[in-house]
Design a protein around this motif. Structure first.
Motif, mmCIF file in Angstrom:
data_model
loop_
_atom_site.group_PDB
_atom_site.id
_atom_site.type_symbol
_atom_site.label_atom_id
_atom_site.label_comp_id
_atom_site.label_asym_id
_atom_site.label_seq_id
_atom_site.Cartn_x
_atom_site.Cartn_y
_atom_site.Cartn_z
ATOM 1 N N ASP A 70 0.840 -1.205 0.000
ATOM 2 C CA ASP A 70 0.000 0.000 0.000
ATOM 3 C C ASP A 70 0.869 1.247 0.000
ATOM 4 O O ASP A 70 0.617 2.202 -0.754
ATOM 5 C CB ASP A 70 -0.914 0.033 1.227
ATOM 6 N N ARG A 71 1.884 1.231 0.834
ATOM 7 C CA ARG A 71 2.746 2.404 0.980
ATOM 8 C C ARG A 71 3.490 2.724 -0.318
ATOM 9 O O ARG A 71 3.601 3.881 -0.707
ATOM 10 C CB ARG A 71 3.725 2.150 2.125
ATOM 11 N N TYR A 85 2.682 1.909 -3.474
ATOM 12 C CA TYR A 85 1.762 2.404 -4.500
ATOM 13 C C TYR A 85 1.284 3.813 -4.166
ATOM 14 O O TYR A 85 1.224 4.675 -5.046
ATOM 15 C CB TYR A 85 0.582 1.453 -4.671
ATOM 16 N N ASP A 86 0.944 4.063 -2.906
ATOM 17 C CA ASP A 86 0.532 5.410 -2.502
ATOM 18 C C ASP A 86 1.648 6.421 -2.766
ATOM 19 O O ASP A 86 1.385 7.548 -3.188
ATOM 20 C CB ASP A 86 0.164 5.452 -1.014
ATOM 21 N N ALA A 87 2.885 6.017 -2.534
ATOM 22 C CA ALA A 87 4.021 6.929 -2.712
ATOM 23 C C ALA A 87 4.138 7.400 -4.159
ATOM 24 O O ALA A 87 4.354 8.599 -4.401
ATOM 25 C CB ALA A 87 5.323 6.264 -2.261
ATOM 26 N N VAL A 142 1.736 7.450 -6.489
ATOM 27 C CA VAL A 142 0.566 8.263 -6.831
ATOM 28 C C VAL A 142 0.689 9.647 -6.203
ATOM 29 O O VAL A 142 0.378 10.666 -6.833
ATOM 30 C CB VAL A 142 -0.744 7.567 -6.399
ATOM 31 N N ASP A 143 1.193 9.702 -4.963
ATOM 32 C CA ASP A 143 1.339 10.985 -4.260
ATOM 33 C C ASP A 143 2.582 11.764 -4.681
ATOM 34 O O ASP A 143 2.786 12.886 -4.227
ATOM 35 C CB ASP A 143 1.401 10.751 -2.743
ATOM 36 N N ARG A 201 -3.844 7.108 -10.679
ATOM 37 C CA ARG A 201 -4.657 6.210 -9.862
ATOM 38 C C ARG A 201 -4.077 4.815 -9.980
ATOM 39 O O ARG A 201 -3.691 4.396 -11.066
ATOM 40 C CB ARG A 201 -6.099 6.206 -10.368
ATOM 41 N N ASP A 230 -4.990 0.784 -8.317
ATOM 42 C CA ASP A 230 -5.523 -0.172 -7.353
ATOM 43 C C ASP A 230 -4.749 -1.466 -7.567
ATOM 44 O O ASP A 230 -4.288 -1.752 -8.668
ATOM 45 C CB ASP A 230 -7.040 -0.336 -7.448
#
Length: 133
Positions: A23-24, A26-28, A30-31, A73, A75
């Motif tokens: 999660d971290r 992939y979030d990184a 995207v962010d 994005r 998922d």
């Protein structure tokens, strides 16, 4: 030799930790927090792309920072987390919307991520997406 017990608390703790790291990472991207992404990578990372190209940690981060890759994005449903000693293989999908070299793309990939213990931390060693369509 018997297989590790699926209910083994230490195996389940590793699975939970790896899922949080997935999660971290992939979030990184995207962010746009590429320092976080870099902190999760093994120095020998091989990062493959759905077009067949490959990057090292440095070349991938350079492309991200220079906006060659812009992630809008992602998922990433997970099918399996296979724990074998200091190696974990995450099997699942990576679906997303990105811009790659100025071209907007929708991704629908099966994926495999390999994590290993390195200097007392889990690090991403290899990533391989395969287009589903």
């Amino acid at each position: 030799m018997s297989s590790p017990n699926v209910l083994d608390p230490s195996i389940e703790a590793i699975r939970t930790e790896i899922l949080a790291l997935e999660d971290r990472r992939y979030d990184a991207v995207v962010d746009g927090d590429f320092d976080v992404f870099a902190s999760l990578c093994h120095p020998d990372l091989t990062y493959s792309h759905s077009d067949g190209s490959r990057d090292t940690t440095d070349s991938y981060l350079r492309k991200c920072r220079e906006k060659f890759y812009v992630y809008h994005r992602i998922d990433h449903p997970v099918t399996q987390v296979l724990v074998h000693g200091d190696t974990v293989v995450v099997v699942g999908e990576m679906n997303g919307s990105i811009t790659a070299n100025g071209v907007v793309k929708e991704l629908a990939n099966n994926s495999i991520a390999v994590w290993i213990r390195h200097e007392d931390a889990w690090k991403l060693l290899a990533y391989q997406p395969t287009p589903r369509r």
